[in-house]
Design a protein around this motif. Structure first.
Motif, PDB file in Angstrom:
ATOM      1  N   GLU A   1      13.261   6.562  17.687  1.00  0.00           N
ATOM      2  CA  GLU A   1      13.232   7.735  16.818  1.00  0.00           C
ATOM      3  C   GLU A   1      12.090   8.615  17.294  1.00  0.00           C
ATOM      4  O   GLU A   1      10.975   8.118  17.523  1.00  0.00           O
TER       5      GLU A   1
ATOM      6  N   GLY B   1      12.300  13.138  14.352  1.00  0.00           N
ATOM      7  CA  GLY B   1      13.437  13.176  13.445  1.00  0.00           C
ATOM      8  C   GLY B   1      14.798  12.968  14.080  1.00  0.00           C
ATOM      9  O   GLY B   1      15.818  13.081  13.400  1.00  0.00           O
ATOM     10  N   GLU B   2      14.836  12.648  15.349  1.00  0.00           N
ATOM     11  CA  GLU B   2      16.104  12.413  16.057  1.00  0.00           C
ATOM     12  C   GLU B   2      16.113  11.002  16.643  1.00  0.00           C
ATOM     13  O   GLU B   2      15.067  10.431  16.950  1.00  0.00           O
ATOM     14  N   SER B   3      17.316  10.467  16.833  1.00  0.00           N
ATOM     15  CA  SER B   3      17.494   9.161  17.456  1.00  0.00           C
ATOM     16  C   SER B   3      17.954   9.367  18.900  1.00  0.00           C
ATOM     17  O   SER B   3      18.828  10.203  19.165  1.00  0.00           O
ATOM     18  N   TYR B   4      17.352   8.597  19.829  1.00  0.00           N
ATOM     19  CA  TYR B   4      17.664   8.743  21.254  1.00  0.00           C
ATOM     20  C   TYR B   4      17.856   7.375  21.897  1.00  0.00           C
ATOM     21  O   TYR B   4      17.096   6.442  21.622  1.00  0.00           O
TER      22      TYR B   4
ATOM     23  N   ASP C   1      20.337   9.231  26.696  1.00  0.00           N
ATOM     24  CA  ASP C   1      19.871  10.561  26.326  1.00  0.00           C
ATOM     25  C   ASP C   1      18.776  10.991  27.294  1.00  0.00           C
ATOM     26  O   ASP C   1      18.736  12.129  27.740  1.00  0.00           O
TER      27      ASP C   1
ATOM     28  N   LYS D   1      21.722  16.776  23.920  1.00  0.00           N
ATOM     29  CA  LYS D   1      20.766  16.695  22.809  1.00  0.00           C
ATOM     30  C   LYS D   1      19.342  16.566  23.334  1.00  0.00           C
ATOM     31  O   LYS D   1      18.435  17.261  22.867  1.00  0.00           O
TER      32      LYS D   1
ATOM     33  N   HIS E   1      16.174  19.252  22.983  1.00  0.00           N
ATOM     34  CA  HIS E   1      14.929  18.882  22.306  1.00  0.00           C
ATOM     35  C   HIS E   1      13.804  18.539  23.289  1.00  0.00           C
ATOM     36  O   HIS E   1      12.811  17.907  22.904  1.00  0.00           O
TER      37      HIS E   1
ATOM     38  N   ASP F   1      10.193  18.779  22.327  1.00  0.00           N
ATOM     39  CA  ASP F   1       9.661  17.779  21.400  1.00  0.00           C
ATOM     40  C   ASP F   1       8.937  16.651  22.137  1.00  0.00           C
ATOM     41  O   ASP F   1       8.108  15.953  21.550  1.00  0.00           O
TER      42      ASP F   1
END
Length: 193
Positions: free
Chosen positions: A74, A77-80, A117, A170, A174, A177
């Motif tokens: 995580e 706020g995103e899952s990779y 990812d 994705k 991002h 980030d």
């Protein structure tokens, strides 16, 4: 020289290949396996990351080895689905022939085809140019944090460089980030790739 490529989950490593890989790892990182016999060495050291090994053999001699661990993390706020490179080593007699680069390229293709990812890992600063040749980016202000949240094992405190590559839409979207950020792997105490 005729080379043969092997690919297997580390847990399925043939015993004769395992012995040679551990000998290479001992030579390259003696402190990591100090005081342990081959039987006492936990390899893979973190089975939860399901590492895949890539090995180049010349006849029955292990020439190069690369491990590709992975896990879901995580971040912001995103899952990779994140993969790494680890245990990258070439037998001293076979260095400076492009074999390590060849094997890293094989591992990178595997990562991309596995639906990753992204991939992120650490290396000693003198090796940054090697990984740049293989298409990786040096994430200068990004720190990889292994260990646990309560006992972090930070790449910046170890003087390591962070290499990164974005594969999925994705992850590319991002990208900002990750650049200049702490990326937590939560691999377990004193674990980092």
């Amino acid at each position: 020289m005729i080379l043969r490529l092997l690919q297997f989950l580390q847990e399925d490593c043939p015993p004769t290949v395992r012995i040679q890989i551990l000998a290479l790892l001992r030579r390259e990182w003696p402190q990591a396996l100090a005081g342990k016999s081959d039987e006492e060495v936990a390899w893979p050291d973190n089975p939860e990351t399901q590492p895949t090994s890539f090995v180049l053999l010349a006849d029955s001699t292990v020439v190069c080895h690369v491990a590709v661990p992975w896990k879901t993390i995580e971040h912001a706020g995103e899952s990779y689905q994140v993969f790494g490179l680890s245990e990258v080593v070439t037998h001293p007699s076979y260095r400076h022939q492009g074999l390590g680069l060849r094997l890293v390229s094989e591992a990178t293709d595997f990562i991309e085809q596995s639906g990753a990812d992204m991939s992120i890992f650490t290396c000693q600063p003198p090796l940054v140019s090697f990984y740049l040749q293989a298409g990786w980016e040096h994430a200068i202000h990004t720190n990889l944090v292994g260990g646990t949240r309560t006992q972090p094992f930070r790449s910046d405190t170890l003087g390591l460089a962070t290499m990164i590559r974005f594969f999925s839409i994705k992850a590319r979207r991002h990208r900002s980030d990750f650049l200049g950020a702490d990326v937590y792997l939560e691999l377990g105490e004193n674990e980092l790739w």
